[in-house]
Structure formats: structure tokens, C-alpha cells
Design a protein around this motif. Structure first.
Motif, PDB file in Angstrom:
ATOM      1  N   VAL A   6       3.467  -1.918  -4.968  1.00 23.00           N
ATOM      2  CA  VAL A   6       3.034  -3.180  -5.205  1.00 23.00           C
ATOM      3  C   VAL A   6       1.440  -3.330  -5.165  1.00 23.00           C
ATOM      4  N   LEU A   7       0.684  -4.006  -5.815  1.00 22.62           N
ATOM      5  CA  LEU A   7      -0.579  -4.044  -5.889  1.00 22.62           C
ATOM      6  C   LEU A   7      -0.924  -5.560  -6.155  1.00 22.62           C
ATOM      7  N   VAL A   8      -1.889  -6.242  -5.245  1.00 22.14           N
ATOM      8  CA  VAL A   8      -1.999  -7.729  -5.648  1.00 22.14           C
ATOM      9  C   VAL A   8      -3.756  -7.594  -5.945  1.00 22.14           C
ATOM     10  N   HIS A   9      -4.084  -8.213  -6.774  1.00 19.73           N
ATOM     11  CA  HIS A   9      -5.399  -8.093  -7.517  1.00 19.73           C
ATOM     12  C   HIS A   9      -5.983  -9.659  -7.572  1.00 19.73           C
ATOM     13  N   THR A  25      10.302  -9.754  -1.201  1.00 15.62           N
ATOM     14  CA  THR A  25      10.165  -8.717   0.147  1.00 15.62           C
ATOM     15  C   THR A  25       9.862  -7.181  -0.406  1.00 15.62           C
ATOM     16  N   VAL A  26       9.028  -6.711   0.095  1.00 13.18           N
ATOM     17  CA  VAL A  26       8.897  -5.401  -0.196  1.00 13.18           C
ATOM     18  C   VAL A  26       8.851  -4.675   0.966  1.00 13.18           C
ATOM     19  N   THR A  27       9.443  -3.609   1.411  1.00  7.42           N
ATOM     20  CA  THR A  27       9.482  -3.067   2.232  1.00  7.42           C
ATOM     21  C   THR A  27       9.464  -1.241   2.511  1.00  7.42           C
ATOM     22  N   ASN A  28       8.645  -0.805   3.067  1.00  6.11           N
ATOM     23  CA  ASN A  28       8.717   0.779   3.258  1.00  6.11           C
ATOM     24  C   ASN A  28       9.747   1.263   4.287  1.00  6.11           C
ATOM     25  N   PRO A  29      10.775   1.784   4.071  1.00 11.17           N
ATOM     26  CA  PRO A  29      11.660   2.329   4.927  1.00 11.17           C
ATOM     27  C   PRO A  29      11.328   3.228   6.039  1.00 11.17           C
ATOM     28  N   LYS A  30      10.120   4.159   5.629  1.00 10.99           N
ATOM     29  CA  LYS A  30       9.636   4.978   6.638  1.00 10.99           C
ATOM     30  C   LYS A  30       8.585   4.452   7.435  1.00 10.99           C
ATOM     31  N   TYR A  76       1.198  -9.480   5.007  1.00 12.11           N
ATOM     32  CA  TYR A  76       1.564  -8.252   5.216  1.00 12.11           C
ATOM     33  C   TYR A  76       1.627  -7.932   6.798  1.00 12.11           C
ATOM     34  N   ALA A  77       2.625  -7.097   6.997  1.00 12.77           N
ATOM     35  CA  ALA A  77       2.892  -6.636   8.593  1.00 12.77           C
ATOM     36  C   ALA A  77       3.021  -5.211   8.436  1.00 12.77           C
ATOM     37  N   GLY A  78       2.063  -4.264   9.253  1.00 18.31           N
ATOM     38  CA  GLY A  78       2.147  -2.953   9.086  1.00 18.31           C
ATOM     39  C   GLY A  78       1.379  -2.565  10.277  1.00 18.31           C
ATOM     40  N   ARG A  79       0.495  -1.390   9.987  1.00 19.24           N
ATOM     41  CA  ARG A  79      -0.183  -1.056  10.797  1.00 19.24           C
ATOM     42  C   ARG A  79      -1.199  -2.114  11.342  1.00 19.24           C
ATOM     43  N   LEU A  80      -1.426  -3.018  10.362  1.00 18.67           N
ATOM     44  CA  LEU A  80      -2.190  -4.292  10.854  1.00 18.67           C
ATOM     45  C   LEU A  80      -1.452  -5.600  10.392  1.00 18.67           C
ATOM     46  N   THR A  81      -1.691  -6.670  10.497  1.00 20.69           N
ATOM     47  CA  THR A  81      -1.047  -7.860   9.845  1.00 20.69           C
ATOM     48  C   THR A  81      -2.203  -8.440   8.958  1.00 20.69           C
ATOM     49  N   GLY A 117     -11.828 -10.155  -8.953  1.00 21.94           N
ATOM     50  CA  GLY A 117     -13.089  -9.614  -8.344  1.00 21.94           C
ATOM     51  C   GLY A 117     -12.855  -8.524  -7.285  1.00 21.94           C
ATOM     52  N   GLY A 118     -13.932  -8.393  -6.500  1.00 19.00           N
ATOM     53  CA  GLY A 118     -13.953  -7.025  -5.584  1.00 19.00           C
ATOM     54  C   GLY A 118     -14.034  -6.064  -6.397  1.00 19.00           C
ATOM     55  N   SER A 119     -13.546  -4.809  -5.891  1.00 18.59           N
ATOM     56  CA  SER A 119     -13.683  -3.709  -6.802  1.00 18.59           C
ATOM     57  C   SER A 119     -12.361  -2.994  -6.720  1.00 18.59           C
ATOM     58  N   TYR A 120     -12.101  -1.821  -6.917  1.00 21.00           N
ATOM     59  CA  TYR A 120     -10.822  -1.151  -7.303  1.00 21.00           C
ATOM     60  C   TYR A 120      -9.813  -1.490  -6.309  1.00 21.00           C
ATOM     61  N   LYS A 121     -10.209  -1.686  -4.854  1.00 24.07           N
ATOM     62  CA  LYS A 121      -9.181  -1.989  -4.092  1.00 24.07           C
ATOM     63  C   LYS A 121      -8.569  -3.301  -4.282  1.00 24.07           C
ATOM     64  N   PRO A 122      -7.087  -3.127  -4.045  1.00 24.11           N
ATOM     65  CA  PRO A 122      -6.572  -4.499  -4.183  1.00 24.11           C
ATOM     66  C   PRO A 122      -6.639  -5.313  -2.853  1.00 24.11           C
ATOM     67  N   LEU A 123      -6.381  -6.478  -2.970  1.00 21.87           N
ATOM     68  CA  LEU A 123      -6.734  -7.578  -1.715  1.00 21.87           C
ATOM     69  C   LEU A 123      -5.235  -7.160  -0.624  1.00 21.87           C
ATOM     70  N   ASN A 124      -4.213  -6.526  -1.463  1.00 24.19           N
ATOM     71  CA  ASN A 124      -3.147  -6.313  -0.495  1.00 24.19           C
ATOM     72  C   ASN A 124      -2.294  -5.390  -1.356  1.00 24.19           C
ATOM     73  N   TRP A 125      -1.563  -4.661  -0.725  1.00 24.80           N
ATOM     74  CA  TRP A 125      -0.746  -3.472  -1.567  1.00 24.80           C
ATOM     75  C   TRP A 125       0.327  -2.795  -0.595  1.00 24.80           C
ATOM     76  N   MET A 126       1.309  -2.180  -1.136  1.00 27.56           N
ATOM     77  CA  MET A 126       2.475  -1.375  -0.694  1.00 27.56           C
ATOM     78  C   MET A 126       2.242  -0.162  -1.219  1.00 27.56           C
ATOM     79  N   SER A 127       2.453   1.045  -0.344  1.00 28.44           N
ATOM     80  CA  SER A 127       2.485   2.258  -0.904  1.00 28.44           C
ATOM     81  C   SER A 127       3.755   2.737  -1.112  1.00 28.44           C
ATOM     82  N   PRO A 128       4.039   3.764  -2.134  1.00 26.21           N
ATOM     83  CA  PRO A 128       5.613   4.400  -2.210  1.00 26.21           C
ATOM     84  C   PRO A 128       5.621   5.161  -0.900  1.00 26.21           C
TER      85      PRO A 128
END
Lengths: 228, 228
Positions: free
Chosen positions: B35-38, B69-74, B12-17, B41-52
Motif C-alpha cells: 500500500v502507498l499513501v500519496h 488494517t494492513v499487516t506485514n506478518p514478517k 503506522y507502527a513498525g520501526r517507528l510510529t 505534493g512532495g516527491s516520489y516518496k509516499p507519505l506512508n506505505w507498507m512494503s510487501p
DNA sequence: AAGTGAATGTCGAGG
DNA sequence: CCTCGACGTTCACTT
């Protein structure tokens, strides 16, 4: 990991109560018994969920419908899922996940600014990171060009809370004669983005604001950007 | 809604990598492209994700592996998923979710305390809820047994922020001669749970703390608990 | 175990 | 659209 697609109705009771009317959703049941209820929209947060530790008990209502009851024995939270129609039900062994490696959060910003305090104010030099006080550590304690102490608070997003925090530090630090010998301790509020309200409050209290460019800072450390 | 179980590696590359090493995980692709990557284990937060809003492009690497490749154009965030082995891949039409109905959050606490201000302090009466000021509304403005004004700040969980907020209100309110005619405006910090640091700060500033029992308050409104 | 502060926070209300 | 505060915040880390 068990994945169930089903038409269901859900009730949660815990710190609050919540209800989901009958609709088709995805139910994710993890190995530790935790349950996530997702719809086909929203962001990563499920509509409803149960955090571990919890147990799922499969039962039936009087009229023969399948009903799951998920309970957390520690918090007494309960999730009741009434299953009207199961469209899909599958299980998979995922094994243990090696976990996520992150880079680029506030800690890194602090490291970069500690290496380049001069980008915050001309002639600023680092005295120490995480300078300890009775009410918590100051992110960066610096000295300016004329030898005055400067406390720096670093946030990724600068809002009012951060200004309040720095204000508390400054109040405390300005009681220390060792720091105020040459004059009052000044404050710098550094963030990648500073909210207008935070800027107003900071200015009102004589705290300087510094908007930090993470990529530019990183460039200073990148050999490809060096001049020699 | 598409559900994929696969051995994959993610960057993932965005506000952090962030990076996820190769392992078996569940990929949830929602109708809006998010996209959600689960993991299991852990709780409801995915390991990684992309928001619409975002779009998923299916491609292949030089050596023939499938790569999403999932991209957010904004925001220019990108998620790269390298699929080594697809164990399961299914799609389902969930329709639109009717949404969640909640009950029992801070608003309700405020309503209950507005109905029963006497539980905060003997003889306290309500002047008005959401009392407007230049820096925002005071949760409850009250008057005590001897006619002095009392500002009440309500939180579900009381920490330092709430005390700071009430302090700002009190500073402002105490400049209003209409309120301070009989004496200074007092503050009450009311919460279901008050953190030690918050209590210390409040006490230091002459602000009273009130721990609120939600269930007991609700009981006052419950006909089955009434005496007549 | 409890407290404290960050977060790719998310989410919703209000201007 | 942006700003602000609540959240079943969750999460990681320290005491």
C-alpha cells in the motif's frame, strides 16, 4: 492530482538514461507537475519519475500517438511518455496535506540514552549531548565510574561508517588535554543493531559496542514500569 | 492495482510510529498487497506505505467507519487507515511489467576510466579492474609513468566514505612487498563531484583527487569525436 | 544556496 | 539467507 492508467512506453534522460518498454502502468501527476510511474509491484519507489519543479507538455507524434514530455528546467532532466492506449484518466482536488508526524528515530534513541547513560556502561554519566568538535558534534560525551571521558556514537543501524565516524572523533578528542588529563578518551558505539564487520572494526580499534533495546529503554521512562 | 481517493486518517507502527491527520489522499494498493499513501505534493516518496509481503483486511469501527488494517506478518509492521469518505475507488489489471533498463551509473564510469586511465594522471596505465584484496576489490589498480602502483577508487559522488574506503585499501596494499617494491602505493580518488570535506581528508592523507567529466570521457569513445 | 547526516531508506549483486 | 555498497537516492536540518 491526476491519475492515468495507460499502456505506455517511457524514456528518461538525466543523470542516467533509462527506458521502459510498452506496458500498462499507472501515471500519477501531482499538482506541482511532478510525475510518478508505477507498476503493479515493487515497493514504494516508482519505476520512473520526475521531481518538481517540472512541467508536463502534451503533444503528439507524427503517427498521431499522444506523447507527454516532462521537463525540469533546472536540471535538464526529461521524461518522454508515449501513450498507446489510455484506459482511465481522472483528476481530484486533494488540498494541502497536513503532513506526517514521526516518532522513534535516531533522535529519540539519543534522548533516551542521554537520560539513561548507565545502560551503556556501569556508572556512566552524561556530560553533554551533541558535544561540539571541529569535525561535528559527538552524540554523547560521558564520564565513566573512574572519571575518564567516554565518547558515544549512536546509530539506529551500526555499520562501518559509524565506527569510522567515532574513530575520527576519538582521534581529535585525544588531542585535547582537558579531556585526556586522566587518561585517553574511550569510545562506545551504540546501535539497535550492529553489523558483524562494524563490530570487528570497532573491537580492532578498542571501541566498545553496545546493542540498544529501544523498547526496554522506553520502558524506563514509562510510568507504568516505574517501581515508585 | 487498486486506486482509491479518500478522506482518511492513518497510523503506522513498525520501526517507528507515525501519524497522518484526516485529509484527502490517494491510496494505491498493488497486486502484492503493498500500500502507498500519496498526497498532492512532495516527491516520489509516499507519505506512508507498507512494503510487501503484506495483507489488507477491510473492517469497520464501532461507529461504522470503514477501517483498513494492513499487516506485514514478517516484520509485524501495521498500517491502520480510517476512511471517512471514499471519493473514488477503481481497479485495473496491469499485468507484469517488463522492467527498467538503465545506463550511465558508476559501473560505466569505471569502464570508461579503465579504458582511459591517462585522464586521471599523466602516463597512468591500467594493471587490472576490480583488483582483489582481502577487504574487497580495488576499482582500478594502475601503474604510473615511473612504475609505481596506484590504487584508484571511483565514485559518482565523492564524499568522506569513499576516502575512508580508499585509505583502508592503501593501508592493506602497502603491506604487500610485490606492490611496494619500487615505492609506496599511491591513491587517486576519482568522482564526478568531490565534496569539500572529502577533498580535505584526501589531501590530508596524501590521496590525489580527480574530478571526472562523464560526457567528455564518453566523447573519447564516440567515433564522431575521433581524429582518425 | 550548499553541505551534512539519517532513512520505515530501496535495490541489486555476490557470498 | 544475509551482507554490502550504489542510488536519478530523498529528506530534514544546519551553515
Amino acid at each position: 492530482m491526476r491519475l492515468v492508467v495507460a499502456r505506455c512506453q517511457i524514456d528518461y534522460a538525466g543523470r542516467l538514461t533509462a527506458h521502459l518498454p510498452m506496458a500498462t502502468r499507472v501515471l500519477m501527476i501531482k499538482a506541482d507537475g511532478s510525475v510518478l510511474v508505477h507498476s503493479d509491484g515493487g515497493s514504494y519507489k516508482p519505476l520512473n519519475w520526475m521531481s518538481p519543479p517540472c512541467t508536463l507538455r502534451e503533444g503528439a507524434t507524427e503517427d498521431g500517438q499522444v506523447e507527454w514530455t516532462v521537463t525540469n528546467p533546472k536540471t535538464d532532466d526529461t521524461l518522454r511518455i508515449l501513450l498507446a492506449e489510455v484506459i482511465s484518466d481522472s483528476s481530484h482536488d486533494l488540498g494541502i496535506d497536513p503532513g506526517l508526524q514521526k516518532d522513534g528515530v535516531e533522535k529519540h534513541l539519543q534522548e533516551l540514552l542521554a537520560d539513561h547513560p548507565g545502560t551503556l556502561a556501569e556508572g556512566l554519566t552524561l556530560v553533554r549531548r551533541e558535544y561540539p568538535t571541529a569535525i561535528g558534534p559527538v552524540d554523547l560525551m560521558c564520564r565513566d565510574a573512574v572519571g575518564l571521558s567516554v565518547a558515544v556514537e549512536i546509530k539506529r543501524r551500526g555499520d562501518i561508517d559509524g565506527v569510522e565516524q567515532l574513530t575520527r572523533y576519538l582521534e581529535l578528542l585525544n588531542r585535547d588535554p582537558l579531556l585526556t588529563g586522566n587518561g585517553a578518551v574511550r569510545g562506545i558505539f551504540a546501535a539497535q543493531e550492529i553489523k558483524p564487520q562494524a563490530r570487528v572494526l570497532a573491537t580492532d580499534r578498542g571501541i566498545a559496542c553496545a546493542v540498544v533495546d529501544y523498547d526496554a529503554l522506553r520502558g524506563l521512562d514509562d510510568p507504568s514500569h516505574r517501581l515508585f
